[in-house]
Design an enzyme around this catalytic site. Structure first.
Site, PDB file in Angstrom:
ATOM      1  CG  HIS A 158       3.091   8.490   6.428  1.00 23.78           C
ATOM      2  ND1 HIS A 158       3.239   8.511   5.063  1.00 23.78           N
ATOM      3  CD2 HIS A 158       2.233   7.466   6.688  1.00 23.78           C
ATOM      4  CE1 HIS A 158       2.500   7.545   4.523  1.00 23.78           C
ATOM      5  NE2 HIS A 158       1.875   6.906   5.493  1.00 23.78           N
ATOM      6  CD  GLU A 168      -1.681   2.433   1.562  1.00 26.11           C
ATOM      7  OE1 GLU A 168      -2.417   3.381   1.267  1.00 26.11           O
ATOM      8  OE2 GLU A 168      -0.604   2.597   2.203  1.00 26.11           O
ATOM      9  CD  GLU A 169       2.362   3.507   3.907  1.00 22.79           C
ATOM     10  OE1 GLU A 169       2.355   4.507   3.167  1.00 22.79           O
ATOM     11  OE2 GLU A 169       1.782   3.474   5.015  1.00 22.79           O
TER      12      GLU A 169
HETATM   13 ZN   LIG Z   1      -2.189   3.528   5.293  1.00 22.74          ZN
END
Ligand SMILES: [Zn+2]
Length: 345
Positions: free
Chosen positions: A318, A217-218
């Site tokens: 993040h 996903e990242e």
């Molecule tokens: Zn995420």
């Protein structure tokens, strides 16, 4: 241990399992083992996602969360034995300054180290406060007695080795959670709690239900492949943003109406809002201009699905993130309402 405590324990286990994108096999195994322990039969797709059917009949719905995280890779080894990094995923360099790391040699050896400025001492470098943080001004110093590239090579470390940041995970008596990578291990723990509730018969899905734990996903393509063929709807369960002009806080479930890739499905999103309201949940409907999800990735890849996005609020995303067990609880309760609902089928 009650179910909320089980979820908190499960979350801590995931947070303490390193899984930067590309090095996710340990987290995937952990998830598979948990699901097998609940008598389900998870499968691993070619690209490394974990897919698990929880049962139910008709109108298949996939719930996706991602277990890959931000991280780094060794870009080069400097003559003085320090490591230059390149980022995996998107984050500000200053968010990893002075963070402890684990470095994984490809032969299986593991080491620790720390990310420093190349000019890290206030007593020596008077301008350290104003130095622009980037890959040229930050480096990993290994916790080994090595002073040159040759010594680092002897450890098995070189370009292409994965680097994971220490999560510093803690869940406090107040319910406050501090850790890196709550995005998206918080929602992964919520999905596992849902699996437990289904296994115990406490939640009865009104439709066929799949859990998808993605591992890219990242870097943007987590759910772009490997969804079960009959899937009709995908609900990404990922972090909710907290910040300026957003209604969500760490105790809420966020329902995202639109992100950087466009609006989410009208029918599903509207029903999620209704269910949050009907169940008296703490929630917010928000727009995330700097966010993309696995549901977006699935549609961009060409899947013909309705899509939506919900998740617990995460502060300082993040970075060294901050959440709350109540945010996970509200997300869990919205999920249980949605998977047992028949109105949008
Ligand atoms: Zn995420």
């Amino acid at each position: 241990m009650n179910d909320r405590e089980w979820m908190a324990e499960t979350l801590l286990g995931l947070l303490n399992t390193p899984s930067p994108t590309g090095y996710t096999h340990r987290a995937a195994e952990r998830i598979e083992n948990t699901l097998r322990g609940l008598s389900f039969q998870p499968e691993r797709t070619h690209k490394g996602n974990v897919v698990c059917c929880l049962g139910g009949e008709g109108a298949p719905l996939a719930l996706s969360a991602h277990v890959d995280t931000l991280g780094a890779m060794v870009r080069s080894v400097k003559p003085n034995g320090r490591l230059r990094l390149c980022q995996i995923g998107g984050y500000a360099w200053n968010s990893i300054e002075n963070e402890n790391v684990r470095v994984f040699a490809r032969d299986g050896r593991e080491y620790t180290g720390c990310v420093y400025l190349t000019t890290p001492a206030t007593h020596v470098f008077r301008d350290m406060g104003s130095v622009k943080r980037d890959d040229t001004t930050m480096e990993v110093v290994l916790d080994e007695n090595v002073k040159d590239a040759q010594g680092v090579k002897a450890l098995g470390i070189g370009p292409g080795c994965f680097v994971a940041f220490e999560p510093r995970a803690c869940i406090l008596p107040s319910g406050c959670i501090k850790s890196r990578h709550l995005d998206d291990k918080a929602s992964s723990a919520v999905l596992l709690r849902l699996a437990k509730a289904v296994a115990e018969g406490a939640v009865k899905p009104a439709r066929r239900l799949y859990l998808i734990f993605t591992v890219h996903e990242e870097v943007g393509h987590g759910a772009s492949a490997g969804l079960p063929e009959d899937t009709q709807d995908i609900l990404s369960v990922d972090m909710g943003c907290v910040g300026d002009d957003l209604g969500c806080d760490e105790t809420m479930v966020s329902i995202c109406a639109k992100d950087s890739r466009g609006p989410y499905n009208y029918e599903l999103t509207s029903r999620l809002i209704e269910l949050a309201e009907e169940n008296g949940l703490r929630y917010a409907v928000d727009i995330y201009p700097a966010y993309g999800s696995d549901a977006d990735a699935a549609l961009s890849a060409g899947y013909d699905l309705r899509h939506a996005l919900i998740g617990p609020g995460v502060f300082a995303s993040h970075g060294y993130e901050r959440g709350h067990l109540d945010g996970l609880e509200n997300t869990y309760r919205l999920l249980t309402a949605f998977v047992q609902d028949t109105k949008t089928i």
